[in-house]
Each structure stands twice: as structure tokens, then as C-alpha cells.
Design a protein around this motif. Structure first.
Motif, PDB file in Angstrom:
ATOM      1  N   PRO A  52      55.127  -4.163  16.189  1.00 20.00           N
ATOM      2  CA  PRO A  52      54.348  -5.267  16.756  1.00 20.00           C
ATOM      3  C   PRO A  52      54.975  -6.637  16.503  1.00 20.00           C
ATOM      4  O   PRO A  52      54.796  -7.555  17.316  1.00 20.00           O
ATOM      5  N   VAL A  53      55.695  -6.779  15.403  1.00 18.11           N
ATOM      6  CA  VAL A  53      56.370  -8.051  15.122  1.00 18.11           C
ATOM      7  C   VAL A  53      57.477  -8.278  16.145  1.00 18.11           C
ATOM      8  O   VAL A  53      57.648  -9.389  16.662  1.00 18.11           O
ATOM      9  N   VAL A  54      58.222  -7.216  16.455  1.00 15.29           N
ATOM     10  CA  VAL A  54      59.259  -7.326  17.479  1.00 15.29           C
ATOM     11  C   VAL A  54      58.627  -7.564  18.850  1.00 15.29           C
ATOM     12  O   VAL A  54      59.149  -8.342  19.661  1.00 15.29           O
ATOM     13  N   THR A  55      57.494  -6.930  19.124  1.00 15.53           N
ATOM     14  CA  THR A  55      56.776  -7.197  20.371  1.00 15.53           C
ATOM     15  C   THR A  55      56.427  -8.671  20.484  1.00 15.53           C
ATOM     16  O   THR A  55      56.549  -9.269  21.564  1.00 15.53           O
ATOM     17  N   ALA A  56      56.016  -9.288  19.391  1.00 10.73           N
ATOM     18  CA  ALA A  56      55.682 -10.718  19.403  1.00 10.73           C
ATOM     19  C   ALA A  56      56.912 -11.574  19.691  1.00 10.73           C
ATOM     20  O   ALA A  56      56.854 -12.531  20.469  1.00 10.73           O
TER      21      ALA A  56
END
Length: 458
Positions: free
Chosen positions: A206-210
Motif C-alpha cells: 500500500p505504501v508503494v501504491t501511494a
């Protein structure tokens, strides 16, 4: 990366779950042989009319693929007699359901090679597309056309997928026809190595998605998300998508990881069975049903298992490689940054251990909540124990250190950490590409779609 080619191994009948576990184990490689593969999709439209590009016609994608085949040395990939992809030197160009094109890059040792491959691909595609009036967009979702008006490409596999996903989630067919992504694929040396990489990647996804959120405008207007693509995946098919809760449970690791993934995959319904080039629907049968002989006329083989694994869409996917799948399609510099980020974390023992320790306390529930939050808020979301922006910087710093230690240098003497510079620009700005696009949409673009296209095109 493409399917394994037919071989005596793949033609074996499947009679025991251990065969499926061992199939995954067969992906293990010595660390000296680790490589990186990058996959990236591009969204097509006509520059003059800003309309989507069909397959058919003198200016259609089928004609464009034919030019690439005839004039640039590609081998054809066919669906029956229909040209649906191309292959050359270990890389493939494939036709996605709504007219997107995906380059599945060759597995390469350095990111310098990977980025050269990508840049060469984009240059060739732009050259060939110009006479057709086609442009390609680095966005995570089609920005202009309503989803139900997007074209359908003539692939039988896509027909079977549409039939299946229309029953499993409200946005599955939107995922197929409207979205674009960039992915990176990696090797593992052992079950313990795989388990560590997969657990870390699922927590960090999810951090990479952000960082990569880039699908904030669709159907010609803001859609309320920074990564609408991520939200769409959450409403595609809960049986085959998401963050894999079993990888967050106690006991995940050496001696359990291959089997836990296998047991999960066994209970996911089949989309189809492929025989003699025909994709046969099988209702709601799972692969476990298939193995038990409950799918009439067909006996399960390892080739069926290999194909089934490609129809599973978790945020981090295991085949005989590990695939990170959480990023929106983006502008060119950020495409090269994605494999750099994951390589720096995965292929350096010190950075992998540090990232795993940093995220070890994050539970499945907290990561799943975060994934929903970053879809809406991007880097403004809150992680379980810090702002997402802060965690993202920690991970990028760890990746940079890992790439510097790998010491793979270009002719200028620079390490692969140079490919992370676009991520540091995002971190310094503090907003995702999707938020940046929204600001420009309301500001400099004056809500003009032609300016949006000019901004987003390759």
C-alpha cells in the motif's frame, strides 16, 4: 513475464498437492542468477479525436501490431488467426482487454539494462504509432471515455475473463478495460527467502501504491480517488485479489510458504481450462475440484496449474517468480523507479531485513485498511504507526542503500540508486502523481482534456 512454454514437465497429470508445491519450489535460483523483469501497460487513444482505439480498421491496434511484426522483426502471438501480441528477444508485447498494450520485459541482471529496454520500447512504439495518430498514456486509468464505451479486444481469454469477473465483483470488467499498471518481477533462492520477500512486499504494497497513485481522473472528471485503480481491484474478485491474510499469520516462513500459497490457490475458482487453443469455461469449479476429477472431460496437469496461477491477482503474486502488482501506470521515469525500489529492498540482505523488521508489527487488518485509505488519499494516508509519507521515505532510503551496496554501475559510474531520484522528487513534494494531476487539472489545465492528454502521453 510470460507463461512457461510447453514441456514434458508441464504435461504431467496432477494427482497430489505436493506436485503443486514442488512446482513453486522449482522457481528457486542461486542469488548470483537473480534477475529483474518489468511489465508496464499503456492506455491508447487517438490524439485528434481523443477517442479510444479499436482493434479493427486501418488505424486500429491490429494494424499497428501488424506493422511491428512485418517491419521490426517480431514473432507473432496469435489467438486463433488473430494477431494479439508480439515476441522478440525474450520480451513480449501483449494486447490487454481495452486496447492497452503491455510490454513484459526480458529478465535482466541490472536496472541499467531494464531502463534501456523500456526506453527503446517506448521510442519504437511512438515511431510506429505516429502515422496511426495513436498516443499512449502513462496513467493508471483511462481518463476520458466512459467505462462501458471502451472497446473490447478480440481475445477468447478476455471473453472468458469478462464472463467470470462480471459475476464476482462490481468493478471487475472496469479493471480489465480501463486500468493500467507497472509491475516488477523477482527471483528467490529458498522458501525462507521467498517468505521474507513476500511478507515484506505485502506489507509495503500500500505504501508503494501511494507513491504510484496516478488514476485520479476518469470519464473526463475527478473520481474522488488518487488511485482509483487500487479501489477497482478491491472490488474485482475477493477470491483471487487482495493482500493474502495467511502471509501475516504466525508460522509463515520456511516449510510453510509454498504450501500455504498452494492451498489458497487450490480453492480459487478456475476461470477456464485451455485445451488445443480453446478456453473452456468450467462454472464455479476450483482447482481442487479439478484435481479431484469434478470437471468433466478434463484431467488436471501442471500446465493447467501454471495457467491458473496467472489468473490469480493478489497484490503480490507467486508463480516461479515473485510479482509486485500494486502500482498505477506512470510517466517514464517512474517506470524505471519501480523495479529499482523493489530490487533495492529484495536483493540486498541488509535492506530486506531492515524493511521486514520495520513492517513486522503491521497486521493483515491494518494493512488492508491502509490499502483502502491510500486509494483515496495517497501519501496523505496514515499507516499503522506513522504517516505513509514517512514510511515511504524510509523504504526508498533502504532501497537506495541496497542498490549502492550492489554496486552495479553505468558508464558514468552511477549505481542503480540513480533510478530512485523520481521517487525522492515525489517525497519532497509530498503528494502522489494522482494528487499532482488533480492540482494541475483544476489549475493550469483549466479542466481541458487536451492538456491532460499532452501531460500524460509518452
Amino acid at each position: 513475464m510470460t507463461l512457461l512454454r510447453s514441456s514434458p514437465e508441464l504435461e504431467q497429470p496432477v494427482e497430489h498437492v505436493d506436485q503443486l508445491v514442488d512446482f513453486l519450489r522449482g522457481g528457486e535460483k542461486p542469488a548470483a542468477e537473480f534477475r529483474v523483469g518489468t511489465e508496464h501497460e499503456k492506455i491508447s487513444l487517438y490524439e485528434d479525436s481523443l477517442s479510444p482505439v479499436p482493434y479493427e480498421g486501418e488505424r486500429g491496434i491490429g494494424a499497428l501490431l501488424e506493422v511491428l511484426r512485418l517491419e521490426h522483426g517480431f514473432d507473432p502471438l496469435l489467438d486463433g488467426e488473430t494477431l494479439v501480441g508480439l515476441e522478440r528477444e525474450g520480451a513480449t508485447i501483449t494486447l490487454e482487454p481495452g486496447g492497452q498494450l503491455e510490454l513484459s520485459g526480458a529478465p535482466l541482471y541490472t536496472l541499467h539494462e531494464t531502463c534501456r529496454e523500456f526506453q527503446s520500447h517506448v521510442a519504437l512504439l511512438k515511431q510506429v504509432s505516429a502515422p496511426f495518430g495513436i498516443v499512449w498514456l502513462g496513467l493508471g486509468i483511462h481518463p476520458l471515455t466512459k467505462f462501458d464505451e471502451l472497446p473490447h479486444m478480440p481475445r477468447e481469454r478476455h471473453d472468458r475473463m469478462r464472463e467470470h469477473l462480471s459475476r464476482t465483483g462490481e468493478l471487475g470488467t472496469v479493471m480489465m478495460h480501463a486500468t493500467g499498471t507497472v509491475q516488477a518481477n523477482f527471483d528467490f533462492s529458498s522458501e525462507a527467502d521467498l517468505a521474507s520477500k513476500m511478507r515484506t512486499a505485502l506489507a509495503a504494497s500500500p505504501v508503494v501504491t501511494a507513491l504510484y497513485a496516478n488514476s485520479s481522473v476518469s470519464s473526463g472528471e475527478p473520481n474522488g480517488f488518487e488511485s482509483y485503480r487500487a479501489w477497482i481491484w478491491r472490488h474485482t474478485d475477493p477470491a483471487r485479489c487482495g493482500l493474502l491474510p495467511f502471509a501475516f499469520e504466525e508460522g509463515w516462513g520456511e516449510g510453510t510458504a509454498y504450501r500455504r500459497y498452494t492451498e489458497w490457490a487450490l480453492d480459487v475458482p478456475l476461470m477456464f481450462v485451455l485445451r488445443d487453443g480453446v478456453h473452456h469455461p468450467v462454472g464455479d469449479a476450483s482447482f481442487r475440484d479439478f484435481m479431484a476429477g469434478r470437471v468433466a472431460e478434463f484431467q488436471a496437469t501442471l500446465a493447467d496449474w501454471n495457467l491458473h496461477l496467472t489468473t490469480l491477482f493478489p497484490e503480490v503474486r507467486l508463480k516461479r517468480i515473485l510479482e509486485t502488482r500494486g502500482a498505477d501506470a506512470v510517466p517514464p521515469a517512474l517506470v524505471c523507479a519501480l523495479p529499482a525500489l523493489w530490487k533495492g529492498l529484495f536483493y540486498d540482505a541488509e535492506s530486506l531485513a531492515a524493511a521486514g523488521e520495520r513492517l513486522a508489527s503491521w497486521t493483515f487488518r491494518s494493512v488492508d485498511t491502509l490499502h483502502a485509505d491510500v486509494a483515496r488519499r495517497g501519501l496523505a494516508a496514515a499507516a499503522p504507526d506513522a504517516p505513509v509519507l514517512e514510511i515511504a521515505r524510509e523504504l526508498v532510503d533502504l532501497a537506495a542503500a541496497g542498490l549502492d551496496r550492489a554496486n552495479a554501475r553505468n558508464r558514468m559510474g552511477e549505481t542503480e540508486a540513480l533510478f530512485l531520484e523520481p521517487l525522492y522528487e515525489i517525497l519532497d513534494r509530498g503528494t502522489s502523481p494522482g494528487r499532482y494531476l488533480l492540482e494541475r487539472w483544476e489549475g493550469a489545465f483549466r479542466q481541458r482534456v487536451d492538456r491532460l492528454v499532452e501531460y500524460a502521453k509518452y
